[in-house]
Enzyme design. Structure first.
Site, PDB file in Angstrom:
ATOM      1  N   GLY A  98       0.785  -1.229   0.000  1.00  0.00           N
ATOM      2  CA  GLY A  98       0.000   0.000   0.000  1.00  0.00           C
ATOM      3  C   GLY A  98       0.816   1.277   0.000  1.00  0.00           C
ATOM      4  O   GLY A  98       2.048   1.271  -0.042  1.00  0.00           O
ATOM      5  N   GLU A 140       8.068 -10.207   3.250  1.00  0.00           N
ATOM      6  CA  GLU A 140       7.241 -11.157   2.496  1.00  0.00           C
ATOM      7  C   GLU A 140       7.035 -10.660   1.072  1.00  0.00           C
ATOM      8  O   GLU A 140       6.908 -11.428   0.139  1.00  0.00           O
ATOM      9  CB  GLU A 140       5.898 -11.356   3.183  1.00  0.00           C
ATOM     10  CG  GLU A 140       5.017 -10.129   3.137  1.00  0.00           C
ATOM     11  CD  GLU A 140       4.039 -10.065   4.279  1.00  0.00           C
ATOM     12  OE1 GLU A 140       2.883  -9.734   4.034  1.00  0.00           O
ATOM     13  OE2 GLU A 140       4.439 -10.352   5.416  1.00  0.00           O
TER      14      GLU A 140
END
Length: 472
Positions: A251, A272
């Site tokens: 984001g 990740e």
């Protein structure tokens, strides 16, 4: 009897594989050729899926690697022949036809993380949502808790030795292909060939299908709002040290944080997910991974999503290491990194520090992902210098407060009060670790939207019978 109970208690340790240095690693049997078995011939998508029986459990490769052509062939079969299928996956890209009403009841997804394409189907009861930490998803496949008869994946073209790469999406896919009875590959020349644990030999494929479509990517940069820019600057200037190892979620806030780190030195990546935001910092040597205590010199991730420019930079680049999320997000691996700094976004926080990230009220919205994996373990790094950071704008786009007296009815707590250390909005940083609920309320009210602070103070007094205060 005692031996059986003892074995059950220690079974997780017996199943976890470690190298000679005690570091856990992921087993990848699909990287070894099947002796005497050549790669299958290329066929159409329709022919490739023709052997999949009704009722089969099918893993779908996600993110940039979503194998749309294979999925479309299964959708056509379900509509024309009445076949029914069970899918499992995390985030998908492209046109996800079975997320629409025409395929309700024919293809049912088990969403291990809800993406925009499946959100309405989950709300309508036509798809399932399984709350799970990203680190635990591989175990769902290895232990057959989520069965996999077929895995549909996108790979790079086979090299001269027959080896393909899962490219920028190794995540839980490595576990799925190592657990599946059959693997069907969509061979895409635009899929980057990556280093790490994403190698698979073409002799393991039941069928291969060609496509010339570009893998899914960001066509235009994400727009970052003024509030998100302020949050990124606050985090970068106050919480990220030189030499830190970064984990970043998805984001505008993680992207704005990276954009505010141009004056930092010797940053590293262990996350990740990787995205475009690191490119400029790589090219200016701000990110060089030289200060990392674990895997120095390597940008480590389980998946990546960004522009084609970013993917071209990743292609055949040994500075990038892609591995199973069961490894990247493992507590022992996270804690080995120096100055491990986890930065994640959230949806709602109550005055005691409970964090909502996967739902909006009763409506399931996304998933756990790796937020808890990193928030829990970054601050417990072996060097004692890690940080766990959660961030959000003070209000939604519609003007609803995100810092609230109590979380919305039906909302789920992803990070508990005890997990939450630093929480950041555009109005400042709240440090909650070791604080009483009264002190937490004080910290959080001070970073709420100014128009929300008076009502929050009143609600805090009503609940705690004492005014919020920084004092003991």
């Amino acid at each position: 009897m005692f031996t059986r109970h003892l074995r059950r208690a220690f079974l997780p340790l017996l199943k976890e594989q470690r190298n000679s240095h005690g570091v856990p690693f992921a087993k990848n049997t699909r990287a070894f050729p099947i002796a005497g078995r050549p790669a299958p011939r290329f066929v159409s998508a329709e022919e490739a899926v023709s052997s999949i029986p009704s009722g089969a459990h099918i893993y779908i490769h996600g993110h940039a690697a979503t194998p749309t052509e294979l999925c479309d062939a299964l959708c056509d079969r379900a509509l024309s022949d009445g076949y029914k299928y069970n899918f499992s996956h995390i985030i998908l890209s492209g046109n996800v036809r079975w997320g629409k009403k025409e395929l309700y009841g024919k293809i049912r997804s088990n969403c291990l993380f809800i993406c925009g394409s499946m959100r309405q189907a989950v709300i309508d009861g036509a798809a399932d949502y399984t709350p799970v930490f990203l680190v635990d998803i591989p175990a769902l496949y290895y232990d057959k808790i989520v069965p996999v008869d077929y895995a549909l994946v996108s790979v790079s073209p086979p090299d001269e030795h027959g080896y393909c790469s899962l490219g920028v999406d190794v995540d839980c896919t490595s576990a799925a292909i190592n657990s599946a009875k059959h693997i069907i590959a969509l061979v895409n020349p635009s899929m980057p060939r990556t280093f790490g644990d994403g190698t698979v030999h073409s002799s393991h494929f039941s069928a291969m299908v060609k496509t010339d479509r570009l893998i899914y990517h960001k066509a235009v940069p994400e727009q970052i709002g003024e509030a998100e820019q302020k949050i990124g600057k606050l985090i970068a200037e106050n919480l990220v040290e030189n030499g830190a190892t970064l984990q970043l979620g998805i984001g505008g806030i993680p992207d704005s944080t990276l954009a505010s780190m141009k004056n930092h030195k010797d940053l590293g990546i262990h996350t990740e997910m990787m995205c475009d935001g690191i490119l400029d910092l790589l090219e200016s040597n701000v990110i060089n991974n030289q200060a990392k205590a674990f895997m120095p010199g390597k940008n480590v991730a389980s998946f990546a999503y960004g522009s084609m420019r970013f993917f071209q930079h990743v292609n055949n680049n040994p500075l990038f290491h892609f591995a199973s999320c069961g490894w990247t997000n493992h507590q022992d691996i996270i804690r080995r990194n120096s100055k491990m700094t986890a930065i994640n976004a959230c949806i709602e926080v109550d005055l005691t520090g409970q964090v909502v990230s996967d739902s909006i009220g009763e409506r399931f919205y996304s998933g756990f992902g790796g937020q808890v994996d990193f928030i829990t373990n970054a601050c417990k790094g072996y060097d004692g210098r890690g940080k766990s950071i959660l961030a959000m704008t003070s209000r939604t786009e519609k003007g609803r407060p995100k810092i609230v007296p109590t979380i919305a009815q039906g909302a789920g707590v992803v990070c508990t009060r005890a997990h939450t250390h630093h929480l950041v909005t555009e109005y400042g940083i709240a440090s909650l670790f070791g604080k009483s609920v009264r002190q937490r309320a004080y910290e959080l009210i001070n970073i709420a939207h100014p128009d929300d602070r008076e009502s929050l103070e009143k609600e805090a007094f009503k609940r705690m019978k004492v005014m919020p205060s920084r004092e003991n």
